[in-house]
Design an enzyme around this catalytic site. Structure first.
Site, mmCIF file in Angstrom:
data_model
loop_
_atom_site.group_PDB
_atom_site.id
_atom_site.type_symbol
_atom_site.label_atom_id
_atom_site.label_comp_id
_atom_site.label_asym_id
_atom_site.label_seq_id
_atom_site.Cartn_x
_atom_site.Cartn_y
_atom_site.Cartn_z
ATOM 1 N N ASP A 96 0.850 -1.183 0.000
ATOM 2 C CA ASP A 96 0.000 0.000 0.000
ATOM 3 C C ASP A 96 0.891 1.240 0.000
ATOM 4 O O ASP A 96 1.615 1.487 0.967
ATOM 5 C CB ASP A 96 -0.853 -0.041 1.282
ATOM 6 C CG ASP A 96 -2.149 0.714 1.155
ATOM 7 O OD1 ASP A 96 -2.161 1.753 0.481
ATOM 8 O OD2 ASP A 96 -3.136 0.279 1.785
ATOM 9 N N ASP A 196 -2.778 4.710 -2.341
ATOM 10 C CA ASP A 196 -3.698 5.394 -1.445
ATOM 11 C C ASP A 196 -4.124 6.758 -2.014
ATOM 12 O O ASP A 196 -3.272 7.503 -2.515
ATOM 13 C CB ASP A 196 -2.966 5.596 -0.110
ATOM 14 C CG ASP A 196 -3.859 6.089 1.000
ATOM 15 O OD1 ASP A 196 -4.836 5.405 1.316
ATOM 16 O OD2 ASP A 196 -3.575 7.180 1.558
ATOM 17 N N GLU A 246 -6.799 4.054 -5.217
ATOM 18 C CA GLU A 246 -7.964 4.449 -4.430
ATOM 19 C C GLU A 246 -8.375 5.835 -4.887
ATOM 20 O O GLU A 246 -7.606 6.783 -4.769
ATOM 21 C CB GLU A 246 -7.635 4.471 -2.940
ATOM 22 C CG GLU A 246 -8.877 4.757 -2.111
ATOM 23 C CD GLU A 246 -8.587 5.242 -0.703
ATOM 24 O OE1 GLU A 246 -9.462 5.108 0.155
ATOM 25 O OE2 GLU A 246 -7.486 5.781 -0.452
ATOM 26 N N HIS A 320 -10.832 -1.483 5.257
ATOM 27 C CA HIS A 320 -10.531 -1.014 6.614
ATOM 28 C C HIS A 320 -11.140 0.357 6.914
ATOM 29 O O HIS A 320 -10.975 0.854 8.022
ATOM 30 C CB HIS A 320 -9.013 -0.957 6.777
ATOM 31 C CG HIS A 320 -8.398 0.022 5.832
ATOM 32 N ND1 HIS A 320 -8.351 -0.200 4.468
ATOM 33 C CD2 HIS A 320 -7.861 1.239 6.034
ATOM 34 C CE1 HIS A 320 -7.796 0.841 3.877
ATOM 35 N NE2 HIS A 320 -7.485 1.734 4.806
ATOM 36 N N ASP A 321 -11.772 0.976 5.935
ATOM 37 C CA ASP A 321 -12.413 2.276 6.154
ATOM 38 C C ASP A 321 -13.928 2.167 6.183
ATOM 39 O O ASP A 321 -14.615 3.178 6.345
ATOM 40 C CB ASP A 321 -12.052 3.259 5.026
ATOM 41 C CG ASP A 321 -10.565 3.574 4.967
ATOM 42 O OD1 ASP A 321 -9.915 3.558 6.026
ATOM 43 O OD2 ASP A 321 -10.065 3.840 3.865
HETATM 44 C C1 GLC Z 1 -7.181 6.178 2.526
HETATM 45 C C2 GLC Z 1 -7.003 5.051 3.490
HETATM 46 C C3 GLC Z 1 -7.401 5.525 4.852
HETATM 47 C C4 GLC Z 1 -6.506 6.678 5.230
HETATM 48 C C5 GLC Z 1 -6.519 7.771 4.168
HETATM 49 C C6 GLC Z 1 -5.393 8.728 4.349
HETATM 50 O O1 GLC Z 1 -8.504 6.575 2.403
HETATM 51 O O2 GLC Z 1 -7.713 3.927 3.071
HETATM 52 O O3 GLC Z 1 -7.364 4.512 5.816
HETATM 53 O O4 GLC Z 1 -6.919 7.220 6.449
HETATM 54 O O5 GLC Z 1 -6.373 7.248 2.875
HETATM 55 O O6 GLC Z 1 -4.157 8.126 4.044
#
Ligand code: GLC
Ligand code: CA
Length: 558
Positions: A96, A196, A246, A320-321
């Site tokens: 990641d 990310d 993402e 995880h979010d």
């Molecule tokens: C993404 C991750 C999350 C994190 C954010 C900032 O959304 O999945 O867990 O808090 O990025 O890095």
């Protein structure tokens, strides 16, 4: 660029997966000890959320050194062993990459603070008096997106926590540094990357106040994002590896560009529109029952557009979010098992690459914490205060966290009904869900009727036929908000999928051309058919195939 339609990815949040040394925190050796479980499930890749050096203000998404392993998770030797052990099982590891920002503990930021101009230019610093913020943008974790540094007389941008400073991608040196990080991990044997919030990396040339929103319209899918991604992929030689970006608040048009192989950017995108259908007026912190029609429309829109324009989707419900999907769109009670399986069929049978988040394959639920002291996540703790300030009562604020907190997806993996679900011998860093005595891996891995086995079957089915990984998709029952139904076609093969999204029976008229189709998969015992109608029981999934779609029963599907 390669196509990853045949692959299934399993996401591991190491902190909550398996503790190996009795400190209550999951670690790399814990992951290694569970690889046979993942092999049994049948997944091709493991995506590990960040295990790099980090003060853990945002559980590793605040990286202070991209080249070192956070001691809490283990050592570089453990990582090397994990890579070798995965390799031996034919499983690829995806890391990641948190490249939109670094922790403020990172040496680059520390040098910037110490006044080294060269490093100041690694971040987004803006001039301004202590009472004049450069813009009115808000952080995604609540509060302002700028922090003042008195010693420099400047503000720095942080779209997330105040300890997560945004990098300046317009600086070619920053881009080179990040390429080196990729090269390092690639050479170690990592087989793919998740990037990310990567659609936020390119900030606008001019920073201005946002009078309509929190500022995101200025930096989401920003001016140079496609150019920077192409450069990163080209210069690190990762175009044939599995890569997923993402994408926060993105559009289908941008996702087509990010994921169309001709663009040579990424293999696929995560987008989140379908996970906002229970946000009232688009606000995560306002509860609303899920709007199923909207959910269906979103899937149809994204799937169709990506198909027409040769883009590729990552398919997922959980990470995880996100809160657990059974708690959100399924049923935690009577139809727990059926609804978990039905939701699995939705994602695994549409067009794209499915992602399974740890515990999803067991039907893990939200923990339903009752007290704010049970929460750990920075976003939840911030928003609890914000909600109280906005006038919500404590119990209202807790009810919102109960449904929306990211900690819902972060409770320890439920391996068995032993102490702490077999996750740790010590006090876990975050409380387990109380239902681990019944919902756990040990109860499911050898039970033919389990949720775990259903996921196994879906994965095996993907490998046994090309209609899922390569076929086209078209939606059926478009006007019916209760059923998500679609057909998949590849050559003369056809697969029909109906998913009842509700706890009520739903009747679908049978078409004459389907009479010689056979039932390939389902989450209930088959029932005698009337010939005229297909009756879907609560949360029932039915998958039909035509005669041209022959599955070898040795493939472990039925
Ligand atoms: C993404 C991750 C999350 C994190 C954010 C900032 O959304 O999945 O867990 O808090 O990025 O890095
Ligand atoms: Ca540990």
């Amino acid at each position: 660029m390669k196509d990853f339609g045949n692959a299934v990815v399993y996401q591991i949040y190491p902190k909550s997966f398996q503790d190996s040394n009795g400190d209550g925190i999951g670690d790399l050796n814990g992951v290694i000890s569970r690889l046979d479980y993942l092999k049994k499930l049948g997944v091709d890749y493991l995506w590990l959320t960040p295990v790099f050096r980090s003060p853990q203000k945002d559980n590793g998404y605040d990286v202070s050194d991209y080249y070192r392993i956070e001691p809490m998770f283990g050592t570089m030797a453990d990582m090397d062993r994990l890579l070798a052990q995965c390799n031996a099982r034919g499983i690829g590891v995806m890391l990641d990459m948190v490249f939109n920002h670094t922790s403020t503990d990172h040496i680059w930021f520390q040098k910037a603070l110490a006044g080294e101009k060269e490093y100041e230019d690694y971040y987004i610093f803006k001039e301004g008096g202590p009472d004049r913020m450069p813009t009115n943008w808000e952080s995604k974790f609540g509060g302002p997106a700028w922090e003042y540094v008195p010693s420099l007389g400047k503000w720095y941008l942080h779209l997330f926590d105040v300890t997560q400073a945004d990098l300046n991608w317009d600086n070619p040196r920053v881009r080179e540094e990040l390429k080196n990080v990729i090269r390092f991990w690639k050479q170690k044997g990592v087989r793919g990357f998740r990037f990310d919030v990567v659609n936020l990396i390119s900030k606008p040339a001019v920073f201005q106040d946002d009078y309509e929103g929190d500022g995101r319209r200025f930096y989401t899918d920003g001016p140079h994002v496609h150019e920077y991604l192409k450069e990163l992929v080209r210069d690190t030689g990762i175009s044939d590896m599995i890569t997923v970006g993402e994408m926060s608040s993105t559009t289908p048009q941008h996702c087509v560009r990010y994921s169309n192989p001709e663009e040579k950017e990424l293999s696929m995108c995560f987008q989140f529109h379908h996970l906002k259908v229970d946000y009232k007026n688009g606000d995560k912190w306002e509860l609303m029952p899920p709007d199923r029609m909207q959910l269906k429309n979103l899937f149809e829109r994204w799937q169709t557009l990506m198909q027409q324009q040769n883009g590729w989707n990552a398919l997922f419900w959980c990470n995880h979010d996100q809160p657990r999907i059974v708690s959100r769109l399924g049923d935690e009670g009577t139809y727990w098992k059926q609804s978990a399986k039905m939701l699995a069929a939705c994602t695994h049978l549409m067009r794209g690459t499915p992602y399974i988040y740890q515990g999803e394959e067991l039907g893990m639920t939200n923990p339903h914490y009752r007290n704010i002291t049970q929460y750990r996540d920075v976003e939840s703790l911030n928003y609890y205060q914000i909600l109280l300030k906005k006038g919500k009562s404590e119990s209202e604020a807790l009810a919102i966290l109960d449904a929306r907190s990211r900690d819902n997806g972060r409770t320890p993996m439920q391996w068995s009904d032993c102490v702490n679900a077999g996750f740790t011998d010590a006090a876990p860093w975050i409380e387990l869900s109380g239902n681990y005595k019944t919902i756990h891996a040990q109860a499911q891995t050898d039970d033919e009727d389990s949720i775990f086995c259903f996921y196994q079957k879906l994965i095996a089915l993907r490998k046994a036929t090309e209609v899922i990984s390569k076929g086209t998709i078209a939606f059926m029952e478009q006007e019916n908000s209760d059923v998500l139904a679609f057909r998949r076609n590849y050559g003369t093969q056809e697969l029909l999928v109906w998913n009842n999204l509700t706890a009520e029976e739903v009747t679908i008229p049978m078409q004459p051309s389907w009479t010689d189709y056979y039932r390939l998969l389902g989450n209930y015992e088959p029932q005698t058919e009337t010939g005229k109608n297909i009756v879907l029981r609560p949360y029932e999934t039915i998958v039909y195939a035509n005669a041209d779609l022959k599955i070898d029963h040795g493939a472990g599907i039925c």
